[in-house]
Design a protein around this motif. Structure first.
Motif, mmCIF file in Angstrom:
data_model
loop_
_atom_site.group_PDB
_atom_site.id
_atom_site.type_symbol
_atom_site.label_atom_id
_atom_site.label_comp_id
_atom_site.label_asym_id
_atom_site.label_seq_id
_atom_site.Cartn_x
_atom_site.Cartn_y
_atom_site.Cartn_z
ATOM 1 N N HIS A 217 0.701 -0.951 0.208
ATOM 2 C CA HIS A 217 -0.061 0.018 -0.223
ATOM 3 C C HIS A 217 0.728 1.323 -0.100
ATOM 4 O O HIS A 217 0.361 2.313 -0.019
ATOM 5 C CB HIS A 217 -0.895 -0.135 1.239
ATOM 6 C CG HIS A 217 -0.448 -0.019 2.534
ATOM 7 N ND1 HIS A 217 -0.022 -1.004 3.150
ATOM 8 C CD2 HIS A 217 0.273 1.049 3.238
ATOM 9 C CE1 HIS A 217 0.691 -0.701 4.432
ATOM 10 N NE2 HIS A 217 0.740 0.672 4.204
ATOM 11 N N ASN A 219 2.842 4.467 -1.240
ATOM 12 C CA ASN A 219 2.769 5.082 -2.402
ATOM 13 C C ASN A 219 4.156 5.505 -3.055
ATOM 14 O O ASN A 219 4.855 6.521 -2.527
ATOM 15 C CB ASN A 219 1.913 6.438 -2.329
ATOM 16 C CG ASN A 219 0.356 5.933 -2.057
ATOM 17 O OD1 ASN A 219 0.024 5.190 -2.692
ATOM 18 N ND2 ASN A 219 -0.095 6.815 -1.090
ATOM 19 N N SER A 220 4.675 4.600 -3.790
ATOM 20 C CA SER A 220 6.190 5.001 -4.502
ATOM 21 C C SER A 220 5.907 5.995 -5.157
ATOM 22 O O SER A 220 5.001 6.431 -5.986
ATOM 23 C CB SER A 220 6.700 3.651 -5.081
ATOM 24 O OG SER A 220 5.761 3.318 -6.095
ATOM 25 N N ASP A 221 7.234 6.811 -5.692
ATOM 26 C CA ASP A 221 7.360 7.846 -6.433
ATOM 27 C C ASP A 221 7.193 7.515 -7.758
ATOM 28 O O ASP A 221 8.012 6.713 -8.398
ATOM 29 C CB ASP A 221 8.800 8.594 -6.246
ATOM 30 C CG ASP A 221 8.756 9.956 -7.103
ATOM 31 O OD1 ASP A 221 8.782 10.894 -6.618
ATOM 32 O OD2 ASP A 221 9.084 9.707 -8.174
ATOM 33 N N ALA A 222 6.117 7.916 -8.485
ATOM 34 C CA ALA A 222 5.760 7.417 -9.889
ATOM 35 C C ALA A 222 6.694 7.630 -11.151
ATOM 36 O O ALA A 222 7.154 6.784 -11.817
ATOM 37 C CB ALA A 222 4.359 7.652 -10.214
ATOM 38 N N LYS A 245 8.735 -0.218 -3.566
ATOM 39 C CA LYS A 245 7.633 -0.408 -2.490
ATOM 40 C C LYS A 245 8.244 -0.377 -1.357
ATOM 41 O O LYS A 245 7.415 -0.646 -0.420
ATOM 42 C CB LYS A 245 6.966 -1.533 -2.731
ATOM 43 C CG LYS A 245 5.753 -1.414 -3.881
ATOM 44 C CD LYS A 245 4.717 -0.487 -3.596
ATOM 45 C CE LYS A 245 3.498 -0.325 -4.858
ATOM 46 N NZ LYS A 245 2.428 0.579 -4.290
#
Length: 314
Positions: A217, A219-222, A245
């Motif tokens: 869950h 939120n990694s840096d896209a 992740k």
């Protein structure tokens, strides 16, 4: 965490800690002796700190003890972590400096910016930062080694003066404010939280190398993730996705990326990434046989060294 309850609540001597490690946690003393472990705890570190590195290991389901973990593993991870934190903190200091350089240059080339109005508005809207600036201006002990700026009126602070008066968190806040004020977008603003977390963790000497398991869950840096997936790294896409992740590995990748963009000195960049690469290919793996059976650790290493090489070349 029940088996670790005594670590937080009970006062124990070093001798009691050794017994607790063996009987309650299942930690082995085969690679180093109990005497060597006792000496380490008395001279180099304390137990609550190094036991955090035990999270790298799995526990047996039957009794909650650690499986195949020697006290030497904890010592090795804590030692590597110490050297690694120093390198990352040096990067954070460089980043902070060159971010200030970038802001001053932006101000100097922005015909809509007189250098003063944006600072006045920023300080009026951010009272906590304003209090910090007031302290820096009027408390000579706060600026003990350089008193050139002390005594100036806060109502006439320029962008270039502000850069000498604010800390890292306020700097990031001002960077975002500056571009919003002039109705433009700071290219790297959304990536600064990762740098801030690492900077604060290393400045406070927090343990870093404690957990390499992906958090689904999280939120990694896209932007960074997509860039690394598109790059021809010497690591599989599955490992890249999994490692991004992991909060620490995500933040490291983001920091390496923005560092390579923000730091305008090629000499500084080349030196920094070479130093990181030498550490990863040298001291980091000096005792790599200790971690041969830990897949998460090996993947984290492969991912990070690949990212260092990639951004070190850009």
């Amino acid at each position: 965490m029940k088996e670790l309850q005594k670590v937080f609540e009970a006062k124990m001597t070093v001798s009691e800690i050794i017994i607790y490690c063996k009987n309650d946690l299942g930690i082995l003393f085969e690679r180093i002796s109990e005497t060597e472990a006792s000496e380490f705890l008395q001279k180099n570190n304390f137990f609550l700190r190094i036991i955090q590195y035990a999270e790298v290991w799995e526990k047996t389901t039957a009794n909650g003890k650690y499986e195949n973990m020697d006290f030497a593993h904890l010592i090795e991870l804590s030692t590597i972590d110490m050297f690694f934190r120093k390198l990352i903190f040096k990067m954070a200091i460089d980043f902070e400096h060159y971010l200030k350089v970038a802001l001053v240059n932006e101000c100097q080339h922005n015909i809509a910016d007189d250098g003063y109005e944006v600072v006045e508005n920023f300080l009026n809207e951010n009272t906590h930062t304003k209090d910090n600036v007031e302290l820096a201006l009027h408390n000579h002990q706060f600026k003990k080694y350089s008193t050139l700026i002390c005594g100036k009126d806060i109502s006439s602070i320029s962008v270039w003066t502000l850069m000498e008066l604010i800390g890292f968190n306020d700097l990031i806040l001002f960077y975002d404010y500056y571009y919003t004020f002039f109705r433009s977008e700071g290219e790297y603003t959304k990536h600064f939280d990762a740098v801030r977390r690492l900077r604060n963790a290393t400045a406070h000497n927090d343990c870093l190398l404690c957990n390499f398991k992906p958090i689904q869950h999280f939120n990694s840096d896209a932007t960074t993730t997509f860039e690394l997936l598109a790059a021809k790294l010497e690591v599989e896409h599955r490992i890249i996705s999994d490692c991004m992740k992991v909060p620490l590995l995500n933040d490291l990748a983001v920091m390496f990326r923005v560092y390579s963009k923000i730091v305008s000195s090629d000499v500084i960049k080349d030196f920094t990434f070479k130093e990181l690469k030498n550490f990863f290919e040298g001291r980091m793996i000096r005792n790599k046989e200790l971690f041969e059976n830990l897949e998460y650790v090996k993947n984290a290493y492969r991912f990070t060294i690949a990212v260092i090489k990639y951004y070190g070349a850009h």
